[in-house]
Enzyme design. Structure first.
Site, PDB file in Angstrom:
ATOM      1  CE  LYS A 175      50.766  52.157  33.190  1.00  9.35           C
ATOM      2  NZ  LYS A 175      50.110  51.392  33.566  1.00  9.35           N
ATOM      3  CB  CYS A 195       9.179  45.459  32.443  1.00  3.02           C
ATOM      4  SG  CYS A 195       9.273  44.279  33.710  1.00  3.02           S
ATOM      5  CG  ASP A 216      46.904  36.708  68.434  1.00  2.98           C
ATOM      6  OD1 ASP A 216      47.121  37.126  67.849  1.00  2.98           O
ATOM      7  OD2 ASP A 216      46.489  35.185  68.215  1.00  2.98           O
ATOM      8  CB  CYS A 267      14.105  42.600  35.317  1.00  2.00           C
ATOM      9  SG  CYS A 267      12.380  42.458  35.366  1.00  2.00           S
ATOM     10  CG  ASP A 322      48.655  45.352  35.972  1.00  2.00           C
ATOM     11  OD1 ASP A 322      47.687  46.028  35.664  1.00  2.00           O
ATOM     12  OD2 ASP A 322      48.555  44.311  35.667  1.00  2.00           O
ATOM     13  CB  SER A 329      46.524  58.123  33.127  1.00  2.00           C
ATOM     14  OG  SER A 329      45.685  58.739  31.534  1.00  2.00           O
ATOM     15  CG  LEU A 330      51.538  57.480  32.915  1.00  2.00           C
ATOM     16  CD1 LEU A 330      52.724  55.925  33.737  1.00  2.00           C
ATOM     17  CD2 LEU A 330      52.429  58.801  33.416  1.00  2.00           C
ATOM     18  CG  ASP A 340      51.157  33.294  65.427  1.00  2.00           C
ATOM     19  OD1 ASP A 340      52.075  34.252  65.294  1.00  2.00           O
ATOM     20  OD2 ASP A 340      50.513  32.213  64.223  1.00  2.00           O
ATOM     21  CD  GLU A 373      58.969  56.088  39.264  1.00  3.48           C
ATOM     22  OE1 GLU A 373      57.832  55.846  39.401  1.00  3.48           O
ATOM     23  OE2 GLU A 373      59.109  56.683  40.097  1.00  3.48           O
ATOM     24  CE1 TYR A 395      51.665  56.709  40.749  1.00  4.98           C
ATOM     25  CE2 TYR A 395      51.901  54.643  41.371  1.00  4.98           C
ATOM     26  CZ  TYR A 395      51.432  55.707  40.750  1.00  4.98           C
ATOM     27  OH  TYR A 395      50.046  55.391  40.486  1.00  4.98           O
ATOM     28  CB  CYS A 399      13.309  46.409  34.565  1.00  2.91           C
ATOM     29  SG  CYS A 399      13.065  46.186  32.802  1.00  2.91           S
ATOM     30  CB  CYS A 457      10.064  41.728  32.177  1.00  2.00           C
ATOM     31  SG  CYS A 457      11.200  42.670  31.700  1.00  2.00           S
ATOM     32  CE  LYS A 463      49.160  49.719  28.949  1.00  2.00           C
ATOM     33  NZ  LYS A 463      48.799  49.241  30.219  1.00  2.00           N
ATOM     34  NE  ARG A 503      43.085  55.961  36.909  1.00  2.00           N
ATOM     35  CZ  ARG A 503      43.094  55.978  35.864  1.00  2.00           C
ATOM     36  NH1 ARG A 503      44.623  55.816  35.317  1.00  2.00           N
ATOM     37  NH2 ARG A 503      42.742  54.351  35.272  1.00  2.00           N
TER      38      ARG A 503
END
Ligand code: IVH
Length: 691
Positions: free
Chosen positions: A115, A416, A37, A429, A117, A82-83, A33, A113, A218, A413, A434, A320, A136
């Protein structure tokens, strides 16, 4: 001289990138390390002295900056669609059939492939250099998050060829990294996707750099002027890999004819369903989260022939793994103002039913959450309702086609019209007068967990406030419910008025700790109140005496285990605030309990002290979870409403939701109702009968 420096700089860049790459691939470092560095410091030093030598692909770009940034909206130059989705194998069959009949092509092949997440991103390269990374957004316009994306080690800053290309990919976090990071957070994230998208929107890129995000790419879109043309998806993936992108190698190919690819052996079309099911089973063993599989047509000319709908390409479908609890369209978004002034955006959705109850509203938490989801009015969203929490918008399943952009909380707000102020992640607020805040305070005071005044719920309190009967919490005990009868207020008959009177009368017997909580003093929640009472400050007089010497009061309060300096200060502030004192004096004069009677717990009774308990589900012997909460607190335990790294116990009833899984993952001790009763019995308390 400059030549020497340039050479050294190039040498350093090469070395550092080499060490980073091998660390990323093997998880082990080639150098110590300190040596790494030292090289990095040398590079930073040279760049500091010669800013003209800094190149866009310098490893120093990965460190991020402490400067705050906003994320300007930028138009996409490719369509970010999208799909289409399938939840059953039958739907996959009909997709394959539809494609087959529409194109009738012997060369047709499909790619399967994962998908991923994660968080969708488009990377734009010019002459081989990363110039923009855009979220997106609504598919046409997204946010520029380039500085943050540059900190991701697997996003190439410079490609191996000088091309103009737009690349779609998914930014994500490995499950293990998510677990580690989430455990160290005060406010935990529900899943790696939320943590990844939150990280991409950090306003300081140096903060993004601390999280080991990574990417799979992808899809690639070459500049229309480019001489190179892709013929298949496999070619795209191979080219992306060659350019230096991280490409998921878990793909399957299905073809009528044999294709030779870098990636995998090919299979025939009728093997698709089995392969999907096999891959679904492998899901748990993957080091990252996938929420489905994507079946794509391989041939680009076939893709062109099939074309797009408004939302998605006709040449691909997502299988899905789980259907969302409910899906619905966001019709509108408005904001709620809580008793503390906190602003909560709420999505008004097309009504849907989840486990028997109709959902019309779902929380969106705050602006950061909306930004993370890139939510626009008109989007279709997945909504969940777990346990008795307020339904929440989980993710966007389909973007709107109305051209709406990300929704923003208004500056004023809605009740108010005061200008809202930001504190932490939330807007507030600031106007204590209020109407929404005033009614919110009344609702909180009367709620089950506090004074438990049945009949005085949100609707009735709004009516009492608007008609001038009850403006402050003290008015609850001075106004005459009979006036509702005499004034012929609709919906208030003899019986109802009697019930309200009784409930108000009964509430006077509530213990001091509940009265304190009902005041809704900032930071002085049920848990904090219990800690203070248990430490011997258990009456109104005790509090008044305590704050006579503020310095000592702070010392005493902040030395209580579990009570931070902020809460200590808030308590001192509250008991020196004339408004709060006059309210407490009022309750004192009305004969309320101003001393906690059950505060004489012996050390032996405090068997749960230092423990943090979460309770979920429904119970046979205990009518409400509040009752269990009271018991836990009485024995010195803390009650929390969500599972985090700090939770020690989860008490599980019937119909427990996702908390059980989370607790299992985090190694939280799990108890069932019978275990809990046994524990209480062992303390000499006879529970187990109808309570
Ligand atoms: S293809 C036009 N492939 O899923 C091509 N998307 O619901 C559309 N995703 O927005 C995307 N893994 O963020 C594609 N292997 C994959 C993917 C993938 C994850 C995400 C992507 C997209 C969303 C569609």
């Amino acid at each position: 001289m400059l030549m020497d420096i340039t050479e050294r700089l190039n040498e350093l860049k090469k070395l550092i990138v080499k060490y980073q790459d091998s660390y990323y691939k093997t998880g082990k470092s080639e150098v110590s390390d300190s040596e790494y560095d030292r090289l990095f410091d040398e590079l930073l030093n040279i760049e500091k002295g010669h800013p003209e030598l800094i190149t866009a692909d310098s490893p120093s770009k990965r460190v991020g900056s402490d400067l705050t940034q906003d994320f300007p909206e930028v138009s996409h130059t490719i369509p970010v669609l999208s799909l289409d989705k399938a939840y059953t194998i039958e739907e996959i069959y009909s997709f394959i059939k539809r494609v087959g009949t529409e194109v009738n092509n012997d060369d047709l092949s499909f790619i399967l492939e994962e998908k991923i997440d994660g968080f969708s991103i488009v990377l734009y390269y010019e002459d081989g250099f990363l110039v923009r990374a855009i979220t997106r957004g609504n598919g046409y316009v997204g946010n520029d998050v380039t500085e943050n994306v540059k900190t991701i080690k697997t996003v190439p800053l410079k490609l191996t060829e000088k091309v103009n290309i737009a690349v779609r990919g998914e930014i994500f976090l490995l499950k293990n990294d998510f677990k580690k990071i989430n455990e160290s957070l005060e406010d935990t994230f529900a899943n790696p996707r939320n943590l990844a998208s939150g990280t991409i929107r950090r306003i300081k890129s140096s903060e993004t750099a601390k999280v080991p995000l990574t990417i799979f790419c992808y899809e690639g879109f070459l500049d229309s002027k480019s001489e190179k043309k892709f013929h298949t998806h496999i070619e795209i993936l191979e080219y992306l890999k060659k350019l230096g992108f991280n490409v998921d190698k878990n793909i399957s190919i299905f073809s009528k004819k044999k294709i030779n690819s870098l990636f995998t052996d090919d299979m025939s079309f009728n093997e698709i369903p089995d392969e999907i099911l096999r891959r679904a089973e492998l899901r748990e063993s993957l080091p990252y989260e996938i929420d489905g599989l994507v079946l794509k047509v391989n041939e680009i000319d076939v893709r062109d022939k099939l074309g797009f709908t408004e939302h998605h390409p006709r040449w691909a479908i997502a299988y899905k793994f789980q259907s969302p609890q409910a899906e619905s369209q966001v019709l509108n978004i408005d904001v709620q103002v809580g008793r503390t002034g906190r602003i909560t955006p709420m999505a008004r959705i097309n009504p849907v039913t989840i486990s028997g109850s109709e959902i019309k509203n779902a929380t969106l938490h705050n602006q950061d959450y909306i930004n993370q989801l890139e939510l626009c009015i008109g989007d279709t969203v997945a909504v969940s309702k777990r346990g008795d929490v307020i339904p929440a918008v989980e993710y966007v399943t389909e973007k709107n086609t109305l051209g709406n952009t990300i929704w923003h909380i208004p500056e004023n707000c809605p009740v108010c019209n005061c200008v809202l102020v930001r504190r932490g992640a939330h807007l507030f607020c600031p106007n204590t007068e209020c109407k929404a805040r005033k009614v919110g305070a009344l609702i909180y005071f009367c709620a089950k967990k506090q004074m438990n005044i049945q009949g005085l719920g949100e609707k009735v309190l709004n009516l009492l406030y608007e008609n001038g009967y009850v403006k402050e919490i003290t008015d609850i005990y001075t106004f005459s419910p009979d006036a509702l009868l005499n004034d012929n207020i609709e919906g208030f008959g003899q019986k109802k008025v009697m019930a309200i009177k009784d409930a108000i009368f009964e509430s006077k017997k509530q213990p001091f700790r509940r009265l304190l909580a009902a005041l809704g003093i900032d930071e002085f929640s049920h848990n904090a109140i219990d800690l203070v009472i248990r430490n011997g400050i258990k009456s109104y007089d005790d509090f008044k005496n305590l704050v006579k010497d503020k310095e000592n009061a702070f010392k005493r309060l902040s030395s209580i285990d579990g009570l931070g300096p902020e809460t200590s200060n808030k308590i001192i502030e509250a008991f020196t605030d004339v408004k709060i004192l006059s309210i407490l004096n009022f309750f004192d004069s009305m004969g309320f309990k101003m001393e906690e009677e059950s505060a004489e717990n012996t050390q032996a009774d405090l068997i749960l002290s230092g423990q943090s308990w979460c309770v979920t589900g429904t119970f046979e012997k205990f009518k409400s979870r509040d009752l269990i909460h009271d018991i836990i607190r009485k024995h010195g335990g803390r009650v929390v409403t969500s599972i985090s790294g700090n939770t020690t116990h989860l008490l599980v009833g019937e119909n427990a939701g996702s908390k059980l899984n989370k607790a299992l993952n985090l190694g939280v001790k799990i108890l069932y109702e019978s275990d809990f009763i046994q524990l209480l019995n062992s303390m000499g308390e006879v529970y187990g009968k109808e309570t």
